[in-house]
Design an enzyme around this catalytic site. Structure first.
Site, PDB file in Angstrom:
ATOM      1  N   ASP A 141      47.384  42.451  43.152  1.00  0.00           N
ATOM      2  CA  ASP A 141      46.813  42.381  41.866  1.00  0.00           C
ATOM      3  C   ASP A 141      47.502  40.922  41.094  1.00  0.00           C
ATOM      4  O   ASP A 141      48.322  40.934  40.727  1.00  0.00           O
ATOM      5  CB  ASP A 141      47.663  43.608  40.849  1.00  0.00           C
ATOM      6  CG  ASP A 141      46.804  43.363  39.496  1.00  0.00           C
ATOM      7  OD1 ASP A 141      45.877  43.008  39.100  1.00  0.00           O
ATOM      8  OD2 ASP A 141      47.520  43.952  38.542  1.00  0.00           O
ATOM      9  N   GLU A 167      42.171  41.377  43.616  1.00  0.00           N
ATOM     10  CA  GLU A 167      41.381  41.861  42.654  1.00  0.00           C
ATOM     11  C   GLU A 167      40.539  40.308  42.443  1.00  0.00           C
ATOM     12  O   GLU A 167      41.066  39.384  42.003  1.00  0.00           O
ATOM     13  CB  GLU A 167      42.045  42.407  41.546  1.00  0.00           C
ATOM     14  CG  GLU A 167      40.781  42.819  40.528  1.00  0.00           C
ATOM     15  CD  GLU A 167      41.601  43.700  39.482  1.00  0.00           C
ATOM     16  OE1 GLU A 167      41.071  44.820  38.759  1.00  0.00           O
ATOM     17  OE2 GLU A 167      42.897  43.109  39.187  1.00  0.00           O
ATOM     18  N   ASP A 195      50.983  46.692  37.347  1.00  0.00           N
ATOM     19  CA  ASP A 195      50.449  45.955  38.435  1.00  0.00           C
ATOM     20  C   ASP A 195      50.794  46.242  39.842  1.00  0.00           C
ATOM     21  O   ASP A 195      49.718  46.035  40.751  1.00  0.00           O
ATOM     22  CB  ASP A 195      51.210  44.429  38.232  1.00  0.00           C
ATOM     23  CG  ASP A 195      51.057  44.060  36.629  1.00  0.00           C
ATOM     24  OD1 ASP A 195      50.218  43.260  36.286  1.00  0.00           O
ATOM     25  OD2 ASP A 195      52.138  44.582  35.763  1.00  0.00           O
TER      26      ASP A 195
END
Length: 170
Positions: free
Chosen positions: A7, A67, A140
């Site tokens: 992330d 991501e 996260d």
């Protein structure tokens, strides 16, 4: 297969290593890389890069998943996160990893089955999929594990499709 989920962030980078053993997903290690505010941006990016290289060297993943960024209102934050994402992808590529990229919508769809799921729903499913006693913190980290799980599901589907294409002689 060991998957590294990332992330991307500038202050906090979530990471999660997950082993895919048959149809089972097993957490290996997860946590976050944090950089200090009010530090020279190039130093922060170097810290992110160096930390990711160390993690890859230690846990030796077979693939990485990250991501994709969605543009938010704060352009300055978006640019900083984009720079961090770039050094994270560079670290993965330099270590020979193929990188899967997923939008937040794709990740939620893979984890919850609904692309507009709430963050709490995704976190609960991460906990369930990995048989964790609690939801990883900060958020996260749970997001990074969700990205790894998404890639595990996606790679299973891609392998099945490839096997069907091969069997049909296409």
């Amino acid at each position: 297969m060991r998957i590294l989920g990332i992330d991307p962030g500038y202050a906090i980078v979530g990471f999660g290593f997950v082993d895919k053993v048959g149809s089972k997903l097993v957490p290996v290690q997860y946590g976050c890389i944090q950089t200090k505010a009010h530090t020279d941006p190039s130093i922060r990016l170097m810290d992110i890069y160096d930390s990711m290289i160390q993690l890859i060297d230690k846990y030796k993943p077979d693939a990485a998943a990250i991501e994709q960024l969605y543009f938010n209102r704060n352009v300055t934050t978006a640019i900083a996160v984009g720079q961090a994402r770039g050094v994270l992808m560079l670290a993965c590529k330099q270590k020979g990893l193929e990188i899967g990229e997923y939008t937040p919508l794709q990740i939620k769809q893979a984890i919850v089955g609904y692309g507009k799921a709430e963050k709490k729903q995704v976190q609960d499913m991460v906990k369930m999929f990995l048989s964790l006693s609690e939801i990883p913190k900060p958020d996260d980290v749970a997001d990074a594990l969700a990205i790894a799980i998404c890639h595990a599901h996606s790679s299973t589907l891609q392998n099945k499709l490839q096997n069907n294409i091969t069997r049909r002689g296409m």
